[in-house]
Enzyme design. Structure first.
Site, mmCIF file in Angstrom:
data_model
loop_
_atom_site.group_PDB
_atom_site.id
_atom_site.type_symbol
_atom_site.label_atom_id
_atom_site.label_comp_id
_atom_site.label_asym_id
_atom_site.label_seq_id
_atom_site.Cartn_x
_atom_site.Cartn_y
_atom_site.Cartn_z
ATOM 1 N N ARG A 157 47.847 37.438 32.625
ATOM 2 C CA ARG A 157 47.207 36.530 31.667
ATOM 3 C C ARG A 157 45.724 36.330 32.022
ATOM 4 O O ARG A 157 44.858 36.959 31.428
ATOM 5 C CB ARG A 157 47.970 35.178 31.650
ATOM 6 C CG ARG A 157 47.632 34.285 30.475
ATOM 7 C CD ARG A 157 46.372 33.476 30.621
ATOM 8 N NE ARG A 157 46.348 32.600 31.791
ATOM 9 C CZ ARG A 157 45.250 31.966 32.190
ATOM 10 N NH1 ARG A 157 44.109 32.098 31.537
ATOM 11 N NH2 ARG A 157 45.273 31.207 33.277
ATOM 12 N N ASP A 158 45.411 35.540 33.038
ATOM 13 C CA ASP A 158 44.008 35.302 33.393
ATOM 14 C C ASP A 158 43.341 36.626 33.758
ATOM 15 O O ASP A 158 42.170 36.868 33.439
ATOM 16 C CB ASP A 158 43.926 34.325 34.578
ATOM 17 C CG ASP A 158 42.643 33.511 34.607
ATOM 18 O OD1 ASP A 158 41.677 33.927 33.960
ATOM 19 O OD2 ASP A 158 42.617 32.464 35.287
ATOM 20 N N HIS A 217 43.621 26.679 41.786
ATOM 21 C CA HIS A 217 43.374 27.886 40.970
ATOM 22 C C HIS A 217 41.902 28.247 41.162
ATOM 23 O O HIS A 217 41.015 27.651 40.544
ATOM 24 C CB HIS A 217 43.695 27.547 39.506
ATOM 25 C CG HIS A 217 43.430 28.625 38.510
ATOM 26 N ND1 HIS A 217 44.440 29.295 37.853
ATOM 27 C CD2 HIS A 217 42.272 29.141 38.006
ATOM 28 C CE1 HIS A 217 43.929 30.161 36.992
ATOM 29 N NE2 HIS A 217 42.612 30.089 37.072
ATOM 30 N N HIS A 236 38.693 30.852 41.231
ATOM 31 C CA HIS A 236 38.033 32.123 40.903
ATOM 32 C C HIS A 236 37.081 32.430 42.061
ATOM 33 O O HIS A 236 36.618 31.525 42.765
ATOM 34 C CB HIS A 236 37.324 32.005 39.552
ATOM 35 C CG HIS A 236 38.285 32.013 38.396
ATOM 36 N ND1 HIS A 236 38.490 33.111 37.603
ATOM 37 C CD2 HIS A 236 39.133 31.066 37.926
ATOM 38 C CE1 HIS A 236 39.402 32.837 36.679
ATOM 39 N NE2 HIS A 236 39.824 31.590 36.853
ATOM 40 N N CYS A 270 37.363 33.910 32.138
ATOM 41 C CA CYS A 270 37.660 33.247 30.876
ATOM 42 C C CYS A 270 36.565 33.611 29.879
ATOM 43 O O CYS A 270 35.381 33.495 30.202
ATOM 44 C CB CYS A 270 37.731 31.737 31.098
ATOM 45 S SG CYS A 270 37.937 30.830 29.573
ATOM 46 N N ASN A 301 39.833 35.965 39.408
ATOM 47 C CA ASN A 301 40.616 35.043 40.234
ATOM 48 C C ASN A 301 40.637 35.625 41.644
ATOM 49 O O ASN A 301 40.507 36.833 41.836
ATOM 50 C CB ASN A 301 42.064 34.970 39.732
ATOM 51 C CG ASN A 301 42.172 34.309 38.395
ATOM 52 O OD1 ASN A 301 41.919 34.935 37.371
ATOM 53 N ND2 ASN A 301 42.542 33.054 38.382
HETATM 54 P P1 HMG Z 1 41.399 26.152 16.101
HETATM 55 O O1 HMG Z 1 40.571 27.068 15.275
HETATM 56 O O2 HMG Z 1 40.870 24.788 16.386
HETATM 57 O O3 HMG Z 1 42.863 25.997 15.533
HETATM 58 O O4 HMG Z 1 41.725 26.890 17.481
HETATM 59 P P2 HMG Z 1 43.419 25.722 14.116
HETATM 60 O O5 HMG Z 1 44.703 24.970 14.345
HETATM 61 O O6 HMG Z 1 42.371 25.140 13.223
HETATM 62 O O7 HMG Z 1 43.790 27.193 13.567
HETATM 63 C C1 HMG Z 1 42.810 28.173 13.278
HETATM 64 C C2 HMG Z 1 43.493 29.534 13.189
HETATM 65 O O8 HMG Z 1 44.034 29.887 14.465
HETATM 66 C C3 HMG Z 1 44.660 29.553 12.200
HETATM 67 O O9 HMG Z 1 44.761 30.896 11.690
HETATM 68 C C4 HMG Z 1 45.845 29.297 13.079
HETATM 69 O O10 HMG Z 1 47.043 29.800 12.547
HETATM 70 C C5 HMG Z 1 45.461 30.056 14.343
HETATM 71 P P3 HMG Z 1 44.161 31.295 10.257
HETATM 72 O O11 HMG Z 1 44.849 30.369 9.307
HETATM 73 O O12 HMG Z 1 42.670 31.051 10.351
HETATM 74 O O13 HMG Z 1 44.539 32.735 10.144
HETATM 75 N N1 HMG Z 1 46.110 29.494 15.538
HETATM 76 C C6 HMG Z 1 46.849 30.228 16.390
HETATM 77 N N2 HMG Z 1 47.188 31.533 16.412
HETATM 78 C C7 HMG Z 1 47.964 31.942 17.426
HETATM 79 N N3 HMG Z 1 48.426 31.125 18.409
HETATM 80 C C8 HMG Z 1 48.107 29.824 18.405
HETATM 81 C C9 HMG Z 1 47.296 29.325 17.362
HETATM 82 N N4 HMG Z 1 46.802 28.117 17.073
HETATM 83 C C10 HMG Z 1 46.082 28.221 15.954
HETATM 84 N N5 HMG Z 1 48.566 29.033 19.376
HETATM 85 C C11 HMG Z 1 42.885 27.251 19.521
HETATM 86 C C12 HMG Z 1 42.369 26.221 18.525
HETATM 87 C C13 HMG Z 1 43.245 26.529 20.781
HETATM 88 C C14 HMG Z 1 44.081 27.958 18.926
HETATM 89 C C15 HMG Z 1 41.761 28.288 19.794
HETATM 90 O O14 HMG Z 1 40.584 27.627 20.130
HETATM 91 C C16 HMG Z 1 42.123 29.268 20.884
HETATM 92 O O15 HMG Z 1 43.050 30.040 20.737
HETATM 93 N N6 HMG Z 1 41.354 29.283 21.959
HETATM 94 C C17 HMG Z 1 41.570 30.264 23.048
HETATM 95 C C18 HMG Z 1 41.649 29.525 24.320
HETATM 96 C C19 HMG Z 1 41.927 30.484 25.476
HETATM 97 O O16 HMG Z 1 42.821 31.305 25.410
HETATM 98 N N7 HMG Z 1 41.133 30.351 26.553
HETATM 99 C C20 HMG Z 1 41.378 31.087 27.761
HETATM 100 C C21 HMG Z 1 42.483 30.480 28.542
HETATM 101 S S1 HMG Z 1 42.028 28.991 29.448
HETATM 102 C C22 HMG Z 1 41.471 29.586 30.971
HETATM 103 O O17 HMG Z 1 41.304 30.775 31.144
HETATM 104 C C23 HMG Z 1 41.277 28.650 32.139
HETATM 105 C C24 HMG Z 1 42.437 28.689 33.121
HETATM 106 O O18 HMG Z 1 42.601 29.993 33.662
HETATM 107 C C25 HMG Z 1 42.196 27.729 34.279
HETATM 108 C C26 HMG Z 1 40.839 27.880 34.952
HETATM 109 O O19 HMG Z 1 40.440 28.989 35.305
HETATM 110 O O20 HMG Z 1 40.219 26.816 35.113
HETATM 111 C C27 HMG Z 1 43.750 28.276 32.463
HETATM 112 MG MG MG Z 2 41.382 30.870 35.351
#
Ligand code: HMG
Ligand code: MG
Length: 286
Positions: free
Chosen positions: A13-14, A205, A207, A238, A247
């Site tokens: 994933r990450d 966690h 990086h 990210c 990471n």
């Molecule tokens: P949004 O645009 O605010 O959501 O996105 P929405 O509810 O308004 O929906 C917009 C569109 O997205 C719609 O589709 C929804 O169906 C779709 P459309 O009608 O336009 O075709 N949608 C989805 N599709 C699939 N799966 C879903 C989903 N939800 C809505 N769950 C949202 C909000 C959170 C979905 C968006 O901003 C997003 O996906 N962001 C990606 C975030 C991400 O993956 N970031 C990386 C992971 S976090 C990280 O790496 C940090 C971590 O490792 C820890 C660290 O390192 O600190 C964890």
């Molecule tokens: Mg991370």
């Protein structure tokens, strides 16, 4: 007897979410199957987020249905909202993870909502998960610093950790999302957090942007933390955190822990096979 430390393997994933190359379902399945054979008990296998924003994670459902599930291994998935939660349920994830941020700017860029709004979404996810008997893990990103706002105060992290535990998360992973922590900052953060919650529900966690992740893990170990997220091959980052590097590599952490008398249950030879596959898939030297 060596003291156990739990490794949460986040490479599928990450490790892959920020790569230019899209990794095909069968290759992710091969990777997860190799990781399952290492002895690790927790693999973050997928993420059910917007496929428009994070296309690298779009095949999570197929990946989870293709893997050979090993008994005793948890296959987890990241879920930003109820839509993601339902997808993770359909894909038979064993656990879901919600991810809040300790900085407003990162919350908005990462998940398109404020911190408070994210807590409302995560409360909904936790309610559904409680109904379904699904365990939930919570992340607090930018626990040390934010790529847009700079240093983050420990109180902001504490507040979120407590809120996520209160809504039902079983464990909170504190993320140094951009890999800038020094051990002294980890100590300050944990001093504050551990005044409010027990070490047993906190994970680290890190990086490894500046090569200090293992020093930070050592500090966290000193303070009683026994769960760490790592990524085979040291891949990761990210898409919404510019400058973030991989990471900390699982193999480096497992070796360090073994040298210092801790037991992870992970077989180095098996782990090397998984890391070699990632290098091959991403076209990097092994
Ligand atoms: P949004 O645009 O605010 O959501 O996105 P929405 O509810 O308004 O929906 C917009 C569109 O997205 C719609 O589709 C929804 O169906 C779709 P459309 O009608 O336009 O075709 N949608 C989805 N599709 C699939 N799966 C879903 C989903 N939800 C809505 N769950 C949202 C909000 C959170 C979905 C968006 O901003 C997003 O996906 N962001 C990606 C975030 C991400 O993956 N970031 C990386 C992971 S976090 C990280 O790496 C940090 C971590 O490792 C820890 C660290 O390192 O600190 C964890
Ligand atoms: Mg991370």
């Amino acid at each position: 007897m060596a003291e156990p430390v739990t490794i949460c393997e986040v490479a599928p994933r990450d490790g892959l979410q920020n790569e230019a190359a899209f990794v095909a379902t069968e290759d992710k399945v091969r990777l997860i199957d190799l990781l399952s054979a290492t002895g690790v008990r927790y693999i973050e296998a997928a993420s059910f987020v917007s496929p428009r924003l994070v296309p690298q994670m779009a095949n999570g459902g197929d990946v989870l249905s293709g893997i050979a599930r090993r008994s005793g291994v948890v296959y987890a998935a990241l879920t930003p909202n109820l839509k993601g939660y339902e997808a993770a349920m359909t894909a038979r994830a064993n656990e879901v993870a919600v991810f809040a941020a300790a900085s407003e700017s990162f919350s908005r860029r990462n998940i398109n909502c404020s911190i408070e709004e994210s807590l409302v979404r995560y409360r909904d996810v936790c309610r559904a998960a409680e109904r379904d008997g699904m365990p939930v893990r919570g992340y607090v990103s930018c626990a040390i610093a934010c790529p847009y706002e700079g240093p983050v105060v420990p109180e902001a992290v504490c507040r979120l950790a407590v809120a996520l535990l209160d809504m039902g998360c079983r464990e909170i992973s504190l993320g140094d999302t951009i890999g800038v922590a020094w051990p002294e900052q980890v100590e300050m953060l944990l001093d504050a957090v551990l005044r409010q919650v027990p070490a047993a529900v906190i994970a680290g966690h890190f990086h490894d942007t500046h090569g200090r992740a293992r020093a930070c893990i050592r500090k966290a170990l000193e303070l009683g933390i026994r769960v760490f997220d790592t990524s085979a091959g040291g891949t990761g980052g990210c898409p919404f955190a510019p400058g973030a590097r991989g990471n900390v590599a699982t193999e480096k952490v497992v070796q360090m822990l073994s040298d210092e008398g801790y037991e992870t249950g992970i077989d180095m030879g098996a782990l090397e096979k998984a890391s070699a596959l990632i290098a091959q898939l991403l076209g990097r030297p092994a």
